[in-house]
Write a protein that holds these residues in place. Structure first.
Motif, short mmCIF file in Angstrom:
data_model
loop_
_atom_site.label_atom_id
_atom_site.label_comp_id
_atom_site.label_asym_id
_atom_site.label_seq_id
_atom_site.Cartn_x
_atom_site.Cartn_y
_atom_site.Cartn_z
N MET A 1 0.52 -1.33 -0.10
CA MET A 1 0.55 0.01 0.32
C MET A 1 0.89 0.81 0.03
N LYS A 2 0.63 2.35 -0.59
CA LYS A 2 1.63 2.49 -1.15
C LYS A 2 0.93 3.91 -0.26
N SER A 3 2.09 5.12 0.17
CA SER A 3 1.68 6.44 0.99
C SER A 3 1.98 7.57 0.88
N THR A 4 1.06 8.98 0.85
CA THR A 4 0.68 9.90 0.32
C THR A 4 1.61 11.15 1.60
N THR A 100 -11.95 10.33 -4.59
CA THR A 100 -12.16 8.79 -4.95
C THR A 100 -12.75 8.67 -5.69
N TYR A 107 -11.82 2.97 1.80
CA TYR A 107 -10.72 2.69 2.02
C TYR A 107 -9.77 3.48 2.43
N SER A 108 -8.44 2.51 1.94
CA SER A 108 -7.57 2.57 3.65
C SER A 108 -5.95 3.15 2.51
N LYS A 109 -5.17 4.29 3.62
CA LYS A 109 -4.36 4.46 3.03
C LYS A 109 -3.44 5.49 3.78
N TYR A 110 -1.95 5.12 3.76
CA TYR A 110 -0.82 5.59 4.30
C TYR A 110 -0.38 6.89 4.51
N TYR A 111 -0.45 7.62 4.97
CA TYR A 111 0.25 8.85 4.62
C TYR A 111 1.22 9.36 5.78
#
Length: 229
Positions: A1-4, A100, A107-111
């Protein structure tokens, strides 16, 4: 999972409150007469509130540290939705905005917040008429959630010359209901900070024209245009 990664920019539910008020507006005399009628709204308004309870409260937002310089933002909803995510600093500048691309229940994401200045920020997640607002404290990229509150839009309708309002006051804030003819205030009422708000306003004595109903909370301002024919 990519991070922003972000960079700095300058940019106990209670019993419903049930009331019907009446506005009598005599234009030639240039004054407004308001009578308070102690009567219960029709069951339709209560049905609307019940439906609103079922339709809201399903949005869940979880924000937690996930290793050095990483924070997981995990969003779920009972129905597939497009999520609007916005990060705002204490000055009101928008640091980040994303909508989105397609509806989903998750919705799941690393920041990565490490490039942002230390301070207080607001991260909000919005779907349809419901919003989760998270107050964050950032310190060298580490995130602490200070507060999370739920906000929903009120439901206004006009039927049989009566304005009906239903609102779920999650924050149990002090509210005000106002009614305007242009810039002229015809009616104002402070509402008790109950969870379920149901209000009615008799418009049968108003002349034809365009009016505005306004509901204000401690954090929001909602307007509803009313046309009397």
């Amino acid at each position: 999972m990519k991070s922003t990664s972000f960079a700095n920019t300058n940019t106990n539910e209670q019993n419903p409150q049930k009331h019907v008020d009446s506005i009598r507006y005599f234009k030639n005399l240039n004054f407004v007469r308001m009578n308070f009628l102690k009567s219960i709204l029709l069951g339709t308004a209560l049905i609307l509130v019940s439906g609103a309870v079922m339709a809201t409260g399903n949005l869940k937002v979880d924000i937690k540290p996930a290793g050095e310089h990483k924070t997981l933002v995990h969003i779920t909803n009972a129905q597939s939705s497009n999520y609007e995510i916005e990060l705002v600093n204490s000055k009101g500048d928008v640091i980040f905005y994303k909508k989105t691309d397609s509806p989903s229940v998750l919705y799941s994401k690393y920041y990565d917040f490490s490039k942002l200045e230390n301070g207080t920020y607001s991260l909000s997640v919005n779907i349809n008429k419901e919003k989760k607002v998270n107050t964050l404290k950032l310190n060298k990229g580490r995130v602490e959630v200070l507060e999370q509150r739920t906000e929903v839009e009120p439901y206004f309708t006009v039927r049989e010359n009566r304005l009906e309002l239903s609102y779920l006051n999650y924050a149990q804030e002090n509210l005000s209901l106002m009614f305007y003819d242009g810039d002229k205030l015809l009616y104002k009422k402070k509402l008790e900070p109950e969870f379920t708000i149901v209000q009615g306003l008799d418009l049968s004595n108003l002349e034809s024209g365009n009016y505005n109903a306004v509901l204000t909370t401690e954090n929001n301002h909602f307007e509803y245009p009313v046309e009397i024919k």
